[in-house]
Design a protein around this motif. Structure first.
Motif, mmCIF file in Angstrom:
data_model
loop_
_atom_site.group_PDB
_atom_site.id
_atom_site.type_symbol
_atom_site.label_atom_id
_atom_site.label_comp_id
_atom_site.label_asym_id
_atom_site.label_seq_id
_atom_site.Cartn_x
_atom_site.Cartn_y
_atom_site.Cartn_z
ATOM 1 N N LEU A 1 0.804 -1.356 0.011
ATOM 2 C CA LEU A 1 0.008 0.115 0.166
ATOM 3 C C LEU A 1 0.847 1.274 0.026
ATOM 4 O O LEU A 1 0.500 2.291 -0.589
ATOM 5 N N ASP A 2 1.831 1.274 0.915
ATOM 6 C CA ASP A 2 2.629 2.673 0.833
ATOM 7 C C ASP A 2 3.397 2.810 -0.515
ATOM 8 O O ASP A 2 3.453 4.105 -1.140
ATOM 9 N N GLU B 1 0.552 4.238 -2.798
ATOM 10 C CA GLU B 1 0.122 5.514 -2.492
ATOM 11 C C GLU B 1 1.297 6.534 -2.990
ATOM 12 O O GLU B 1 1.106 7.790 -3.517
ATOM 13 N N GLU B 2 2.661 5.940 -2.833
ATOM 14 C CA GLU B 2 3.468 7.025 -3.472
ATOM 15 C C GLU B 2 3.622 7.179 -4.884
ATOM 16 O O GLU B 2 3.689 8.143 -5.380
ATOM 17 N N VAL C 1 0.902 6.755 -6.904
ATOM 18 C CA VAL C 1 -0.498 7.723 -7.098
ATOM 19 C C VAL C 1 -0.022 9.017 -7.125
ATOM 20 O O VAL C 1 -0.292 10.019 -7.843
ATOM 21 N N ALA C 2 0.741 9.529 -5.879
ATOM 22 C CA ALA C 2 1.148 10.869 -5.792
ATOM 23 C C ALA C 2 2.002 11.272 -6.704
ATOM 24 O O ALA C 2 2.124 12.515 -7.152
ATOM 25 N N GLU D 1 -7.376 6.247 -7.304
ATOM 26 C CA GLU D 1 -7.964 6.497 -5.813
ATOM 27 C C GLU D 1 -8.781 5.168 -5.507
ATOM 28 O O GLU D 1 -8.988 4.927 -4.171
ATOM 29 N N LEU E 1 -6.690 2.363 -4.464
ATOM 30 C CA LEU E 1 -6.283 2.389 -3.046
ATOM 31 C C LEU E 1 -7.173 2.066 -1.986
ATOM 32 O O LEU E 1 -6.703 1.355 -1.103
ATOM 33 N N ARG F 1 -5.928 -0.677 0.506
ATOM 34 C CA ARG F 1 -6.144 -0.550 2.138
ATOM 35 C C ARG F 1 -6.703 -1.683 2.785
ATOM 36 O O ARG F 1 -6.109 -2.084 3.940
#
Length: 349
Positions: A107-108, A111-112, A114-115, A324, A327, A331
């Motif tokens: 997940l980390d 998320e990185e 996607v950002a 999104e 994600l 999660r």
């Protein structure tokens, strides 16, 4: 005409390429990249792809640019650990991206990623399970209120794929050898589809509990799992998977029961039924009874996902399985590993 570059020539790429071939009036695959050049050439020969490269960066360097013949979208069908670097390279060139699930191994990392690409490109996660026609039909039934409010849901995937067959082979590993190498196997690679599909059918889900286990010495990750979830309306949802289930076929077949206040949906292998109020029938007689061609629906799921990708590129609307949204699935998956005791459960019998 959308010009596609494919990253990866492994097992799943064949399903992607077959779907792209059916969309030839809207898109064309002009290049494929894989470190295994022989695998890349094999795919190129089978699907009429004009260019083969030994790396994605070489493909993007050669096929990107101002020319009208350059690729303008990439289909990432490589192993999960390469998704981040490939998507970043594609975003640097402003290409639209269709990325095979999961976005990243954790997940980390997802998320990185996607950002890092946000606002720089269009990104859709290739989460094809929810595009199977029988799941779209179930969504229509639920949306129409045929079974009322959902109360209880049970979804299971039981297969003997990790039990030796008459030839001493493990069918699941014959079909997908890479499963043996994954530290996170059943939940991240397979049940992630089921989490996503139930989110599609039921709305937001929260993980209430999870148990993971491993019994097959030939795989590194978990081969059985049970997840308990809840919906925003308080419905209880369970997902159970076991790849060493005696008495079940080696093929992966979903079994789903959705109980509502006015009826029930039942998916048992290739049989989809909807039950409702008695009326002229008994409560045991289905109001709708559908026999599914599972092989055809499996192929249709790839076609459905790719068609959705092209449709949203054309009209600019959000992807159903955008980053999104994915994600949210990741999660739940990450929480299952945390609650269930980590990514590599102890071996037990």
């Amino acid at each position: 005409m959308i010009r596609i570059g494919v990253a990866g020539a492994g097992w799943v790429s064949g399903h992607h390429l077959e779907a792209w071939r059916q969309l030839a009036e809207r898109a064309t695959v002009v290049a494929i990249a894989d470190p295994d050049l022989a695998a890349g050439r094999s795919r190129a020969d089978a699907f009429g792809i004009p260019a083969v490269y030994g790396s994605v960066d070489a493909m993007l360097d050669a096929e990107s640019g101002e020319s009208g013949k350059s690729i303008n979208a990439i289909d990432v069908a490589a192993p999960r650990e390469f998704h981040g670097p490939i998507c970043r390279m594609a975003a640097d060139r402003g290409l639209a991206i269709l990325c095979q699930k999961p976005l990243a191994p954790t997940l980390d990392e997802a998320e990185e990623l996607v950002a890092a690409v946000e606002g720089r490109c269009r990104l859709m996660v290739h989460e094809n399970w929810r595009f199977r026609p029988h799941y779209r039909r179930i969504a229509d039934w639920l949306g129409a209120g045929h079974i009322g409010d959902v109360r209880t849901v049970s979804l299971s995937l039981l297969t003997s794929g990790l039990l030796a067959d008459a030839d001493g082979q493990l069918p699941a590993l014959v079909r997908q050898p890479m499963l043996a190498t994954l530290d996170r196997m059943l939940v991240m690679e397979v049940l992630i589809h089921h989490v996503d599909t139930l989110r599609f059918l039921l709305g937001p889900l929260q993980l209430a509990g999870a148990t993971l286990g491993r019994s097959c010495k030939m795989v590194r990750g978990e081969d059985r799992a049970a997840l308990l979830l809840t919906t925003d309306t308080g419905a209880a949802v369970t997902i159970v998977g076991d790849f060493a289930a005696y008495g079940y076929p080696p093929q992966q077949r979903d079994q789903l029961e959705i109980f509502g206040t006015r009826g029930r949906v039942s998916l048992d292998g290739d049989r989809l039924r909807r039950f409702g109020a008695a009326g002229p029938r008994t409560l045991q007689e289905p109001e709708e009874d559908v026999v599914i061609d599972l092989a055809a629906d499996y192929k249709a799921s790839y076609l459905g996902a790719l068609t959705h990708f092209l449709d949203r590129l054309a009209d600019g609307r959000p992807f159903e399985t955008g980053p999104e949204d994915n994600l949210q699935t990741l999660r739940i998956v990450e929480a299952a590993y945390r609650v269930g005791g980590g990514s590599v459960p102890s071996l037990s019998r």
